[in-house]
Design an enzyme around this catalytic site. Structure first.
Site, mmCIF file in Angstrom:
data_model
loop_
_atom_site.group_PDB
_atom_site.id
_atom_site.type_symbol
_atom_site.label_atom_id
_atom_site.label_comp_id
_atom_site.label_asym_id
_atom_site.label_seq_id
_atom_site.Cartn_x
_atom_site.Cartn_y
_atom_site.Cartn_z
ATOM 1 N NE ARG A 96 -16.341 13.008 -16.375
ATOM 2 C CZ ARG A 96 -17.124 13.122 -17.425
ATOM 3 N NH1 ARG A 96 -18.277 13.766 -17.327
ATOM 4 N NH2 ARG A 96 -16.778 12.617 -18.593
ATOM 5 C CG ASN A 150 -23.870 7.492 -16.791
ATOM 6 O OD1 ASN A 150 -24.471 6.544 -17.265
ATOM 7 N ND2 ASN A 150 -23.558 8.565 -17.507
ATOM 8 C CB CYS A 172 -28.343 5.370 -21.786
ATOM 9 S SG CYS A 172 -26.712 5.892 -22.387
ATOM 10 C CG HIS A 202 -22.365 3.584 -21.225
ATOM 11 N ND1 HIS A 202 -21.730 4.436 -20.346
ATOM 12 C CD2 HIS A 202 -23.411 4.289 -21.715
ATOM 13 C CE1 HIS A 202 -22.380 5.595 -20.308
ATOM 14 N NE2 HIS A 202 -23.402 5.516 -21.130
ATOM 15 C CE1 TYR A 251 -19.033 5.555 -22.413
ATOM 16 C CE2 TYR A 251 -20.916 5.649 -23.905
ATOM 17 C CZ TYR A 251 -20.163 6.202 -22.886
ATOM 18 O OH TYR A 251 -20.530 7.411 -22.345
#
Length: 437
Positions: A96, A150, A172, A202, A251
């Site tokens: 990440r 994700n 989600c 998102h 988002y």
């Protein structure tokens, strides 16, 4: 379905897992779980054991007869499962950090599920998910796969497109968080609120809001429009809702206010405060808490991790499938005409009727016109990303990279792609011999 429920969690050593345990315990009266298997990989064994011990303490305190099993071999766990929850991170938090830092070095937003970071999380994750699906088909072919990993939409779409296994639902926590935010705004219990959601993961929009079954969308938008920023739905600005005649998810800001967000993220990057760095520190603190032999509840500090309401959404969905409730929930599933301007065989995030046969998407018409083009572009990006992950095609990965609206040019996109392929090559076996070709 047999008496008693067996749930398997892939990525069981995640810091999110206590959320899941709490959700299972809260709904035990309608979801009689008898076996809970927590599965992780060898490098995550220590965290798995910490989480497993906490889970056992939480269950012992509840008094419910649930057996907890820990496993490194997922095949041992999958045999006879009813539900599989996926919440894993290929490459762990180090991956990440690369997803965030490398794009920022090139002046592009670095984010876990958007832009180059979202592409590479998908490239790493999709092959692992498809391998898991092969095992599910062999060992528990009737089980339901609830994907929380994700990028949820992209990963869920890969299962629909690249396998004949259809018992998969993407989930989600953003929609349920939006619902809860609206409930707080209206000062009512969440159980009285329902929203109609339309979009993709998102990038989803609340196109209607119901209080006790009566639409209150205009009232909610009016309330939102009188505040600069609505505290209960992070990053959602009231005037944006007025313009769209819908409530955007958080988002939206990455695209609506791209320059402002990038400036803020660059500042955080230069000061060593990227989200990956923050999460790594939070994880360390959480696992120190989890180790305590006296802890037998989900600690409130977990809400800072970003998984708020995850357990509620996940266990609510599982219970609705198990009990054939026919209630309405927002999930990721095949479009099948629910959104007119997106391909029928693509994965969308919409309100669905949840039955024992899975979600049945409600026909919603279309996405708000002001953002239709953006959502269509992001859907193309997701489709290209799935193809690149499966084929290991450099050219397709480059097309996906440059299709994303956060990437400013082909030249910048290629530089980021090459650097990220090299940085993540350990977790990109499909690409390993293709870098630079």
């Amino acid at each position: 379905m047999k008496q008693g429920v067996k749930i398997v969690t892939i990525g069981g050593g995640s810091s999110y897992t206590p959320e899941l345990i709490e959700g299972i315990l809260n709904r035990y009266h309608e979801l009689p779980v008898t076996e809970l298997w927590l599965v992780d990989i060898e490098p995550g064994k220590e965290k798995l054991e910490i989480i497993g011990n906490l889970a056992k303490r939480m269950i012992m305190k509840s008094g419910f007869p649930i057996e907890v099993h820990l496993a490194i071999d997922k095949r041992v766990a999958l045999e006879g499962a009813d539900f599989i929850i996926t919440q894993f991170r290929v490459g762990l938090l180090e991956a990440r950090a690369r997803d965030e830092n490398i794009p920022l070095r090139h002046g592009v937003l670095g984010q876990e599920t958007n832009g180059p970071g979202g592409l590479f999380k998908g490239l790493r994750t999709i092959p692992v998910m498809l391998d898991l699906v092969k095992d599910i088909k062999e060992l528990c072919p009737e089980a339901w796969l609830i994907n929380f990993t994700n990028p949820v939409g992209m990963v869920t779409e890969s299962v629909f497109r690249c396998s004949d296994y259809k018992n998969v639902v993407g989930l989600c926590n953003v929609p349920i968080g939006m619902e809860k935010g609206i409930a707080k705004l209206l000062k009512v219990d969440h159980s009285r609120i329902r929203m109609d959601f339309v979009g993709i993961n998102h990038m989803v929009y609340g196109v209607d809001v119901y209080l006790d079954g009566v639409s209150v969308k205009e009232k909610v938008i009016d309330l939102l429009s009188h505040t600069k920023k609505y505290a209960f739905i992070k990053n959602v600005e009231g005037q944006e809702s007025r313009k769209l005649s819908a409530i955007p998810c958080p988002y939206q800001m990455y695209y609506e206010k791209k320059d402002e967000v990038l400036q803020e993220e660059m500042k955080n990057y230069q000061e060593g405060r990227t989200r990956a760095a923050v999460v790594k520190k939070l994880e360390t603190e959480l696992f120190d808490l989890y180790k305590s032999p006296t802890l037998a509840i989900k600690p409130p500090q977990i809400e800072q991790r970003g998984g708020a309401y995850y357990s509620e959404a996940a266990v609510r969905l599982i219970s609705s499938i198990y009990n054939d409730k026919g209630d309405i929930q927002p999930v990721n599933t095949l479009n099948k005409g629910a959104i007119a301007s997106l391909p029928s065989n693509s994965t969308v995030e919409v309100s669905c009727v949840i039955t024992k046969n899975g979600p049945k998407a409600i026909i919603h018409g279309d996405i708000p016109s002001a953002v239709r083009g953006l959502v269509q572009q992001l859907k193309r990006f997701e489709g290209m990303s799935v193809e690149a992950a499966v084929t290991g095609s450099y050219d397709t990965a480059l097309l996906a990279m440059t299709e994303n609206p956060l990437v400013p040019s082909n030249k910048v996109g290629k530089r980021i792609l090459d650097e990220m392929l090299e940085a993540h090559k350990e977790h990109l076996p499909n690409f390993y011999k293709k870098v630079g070709t």
